[in-house]
Design a protein around this motif. Structure first.
Motif, PDB file in Angstrom:
ATOM      1  N   HIS A   1       0.837  -1.194   0.000  1.00  0.00           N
ATOM      2  CA  HIS A   1       0.000   0.000   0.000  1.00  0.00           C
ATOM      3  C   HIS A   1       0.873   1.245   0.000  1.00  0.00           C
ATOM      4  O   HIS A   1       1.922   1.276   0.650  1.00  0.00           O
ATOM      5  N   GLN A   2       0.425   2.237  -0.725  1.00  0.00           N
ATOM      6  CA  GLN A   2       1.162   3.504  -0.771  1.00  0.00           C
ATOM      7  C   GLN A   2       0.179   4.637  -0.516  1.00  0.00           C
ATOM      8  O   GLN A   2      -0.678   4.941  -1.351  1.00  0.00           O
ATOM      9  N   ALA A   3       0.311   5.257   0.642  1.00  0.00           N
ATOM     10  CA  ALA A   3      -0.572   6.370   0.996  1.00  0.00           C
ATOM     11  C   ALA A   3      -0.117   7.639   0.283  1.00  0.00           C
ATOM     12  O   ALA A   3       1.066   7.819  -0.025  1.00  0.00           O
TER      13      ALA A   3
ATOM     14  N   THR B   1      -8.203  17.337  -2.423  1.00  0.00           N
ATOM     15  CA  THR B   1      -8.673  16.058  -1.898  1.00  0.00           C
ATOM     16  C   THR B   1      -7.505  15.108  -1.671  1.00  0.00           C
ATOM     17  O   THR B   1      -6.668  14.923  -2.549  1.00  0.00           O
ATOM     18  N   PHE B   2      -7.463  14.505  -0.489  1.00  0.00           N
ATOM     19  CA  PHE B   2      -6.536  13.403  -0.233  1.00  0.00           C
ATOM     20  C   PHE B   2      -7.265  12.093  -0.531  1.00  0.00           C
ATOM     21  O   PHE B   2      -8.352  11.847  -0.015  1.00  0.00           O
ATOM     22  N   TYR B   3      -6.650  11.244  -1.352  1.00  0.00           N
ATOM     23  CA  TYR B   3      -7.282  10.006  -1.775  1.00  0.00           C
ATOM     24  C   TYR B   3      -6.764   8.822  -0.954  1.00  0.00           C
ATOM     25  O   TYR B   3      -5.708   8.885  -0.332  1.00  0.00           O
ATOM     26  N   ARG B   4      -7.516   7.738  -1.006  1.00  0.00           N
ATOM     27  CA  ARG B   4      -7.162   6.537  -0.243  1.00  0.00           C
ATOM     28  C   ARG B   4      -5.854   5.944  -0.760  1.00  0.00           C
ATOM     29  O   ARG B   4      -5.391   6.274  -1.866  1.00  0.00           O
ATOM     30  N   SER B   5      -5.268   5.061   0.001  1.00  0.00           N
ATOM     31  CA  SER B   5      -3.994   4.438  -0.364  1.00  0.00           C
ATOM     32  C   SER B   5      -4.126   3.612  -1.639  1.00  0.00           C
ATOM     33  O   SER B   5      -5.131   2.913  -1.847  1.00  0.00           O
TER      34      SER B   5
END
Length: 298
Positions: free
Chosen positions: A39-41, A55-59
């Protein structure tokens, strides 16, 4: 093994299990394999503020599968054959540009689009040979056959740096402890790009009745890229360390590698005629590029 991450500003809680194994068929032969989730946040400083995105998106998530075979020959040559697949999900939406791959100020380019991939896939096989037994001469070579795609509305589209064939060859010659000569060559298939096209439109009389736009995303290909580099190093043992002086030439045979391709001369001869495009105009990577330098190890 495994890894757990929690990111407060996206409220992500990611568990990434991984497993690797090796099975020895003999002293010189082994089979290796692995599987894992990665996973890469999104970085807290990685917002497309130039486009007004807040907007910050999901990992992003990638599932890796790898299987390889290794064998060491008695003459010192090591062989490795490996196959891999990466299944990509939760790919972060992003702004991308149709005009060209290398961009210094993407937000100033003429056509940017907001992309929301459904998923992606990268897979391939790699063949690797190496011989380094500590003598004066050593080398390694590799070949890769690969594919990297993203999916949009059920349609697979090549990623910007998708390249079917990749070849590397690297050799070192060390006549003594003071000198080292390195010669390296690389080849890869041309990257995909979106071709510029002209679409007829209705305009007032006397206007230019064509709209410059782009064809299907990454449907065209640039020519193959290849170059040879040469580096000569001289080492000096000094009190408390080692000094290295080197001279290097990148793109030794001055290959004209294409970075971006545009239509050539665009001629409109008047009402009732088609648009005439003569050839293409290419932007190129660096030509032959010499350099000198020094490093100090202590």
């Amino acid at each position: 093994g495994g890894r757990y991450d929690h990111v407060s500003y996206t409220d992500d809680s990611d568990l990434s299990p991984r497993i690797n194994f090796v099975y020895s068929l003999g002293r010189r032969t082994a089979i290796r394999g692995g599987w894992g989730l990665f996973h890469q946040a999104q970085s807290i400083s990685d917002l497309d503020v130039a486009y007004g995105d807040a907007t910050f998106y999901r990992s992003q998530r990638s599932e890796h599968r790898v299987l390889g075979f290794e064998h060491g020959f008695k003459n010192g040559i090591d062989l490795r054959l490996e196959g891999y697949q990466k299944k990509l999900t939760h790919i972060r939406p992003r702004y991308d540009n149709f005009s060209k791959e290398v961009l210094f100020f993407p937000e100033l380019e003429e056509e940017s689009v907001f992309l929301e991939p459904d998923g992606g896939d990268a897979r391939g096989v790699e063949f690797y040979l190496k011989r380094d037994v500590g003598g004066r001469f050593s080398w390694w070579a590799s070949y890769g056959l690969a594919r990297a795609q993203e999916r949009f509305n059920g349609v697979d589209v090549p990623k910007n740096q998708d390249q079917r064939h990749t070849i590397y060859f690297d050799c070192y010659y060390r006549p003594n402890a003071r000198w080292q000569i390195n010669l390296a060559w690389q080849y890869r298939s041309g990257w995909p790009f979106s071709e510029r096209i002209y679409v007829p439109i209705d305009v007032p009389e006397g206007g230019f009745p064509f709209l410059e736009t782009f064809g299907p995303r990454n449907a065209a290909r640039l020519p193959p890229y290849h170059r040879m580099d040469l580096r000569i190093s001289r080492y000096f043992k000094l009190r408390g360390g080692r000094l290295a002086l080197f001279g290097e030439v990148v793109n030794l045979y001055d290959r004209s590698n294409v970075q971006a391709r545009y239509p050539g001369n665009v001629l409109y001869l008047g009402p009732g005629t088609d648009l005439l495009i003569e050839g293409t105009f290419d932007e190129e990577w660096f030509p032959l590029l010499p350099s000198i330098g020094a490093s100090w190890e202590f």
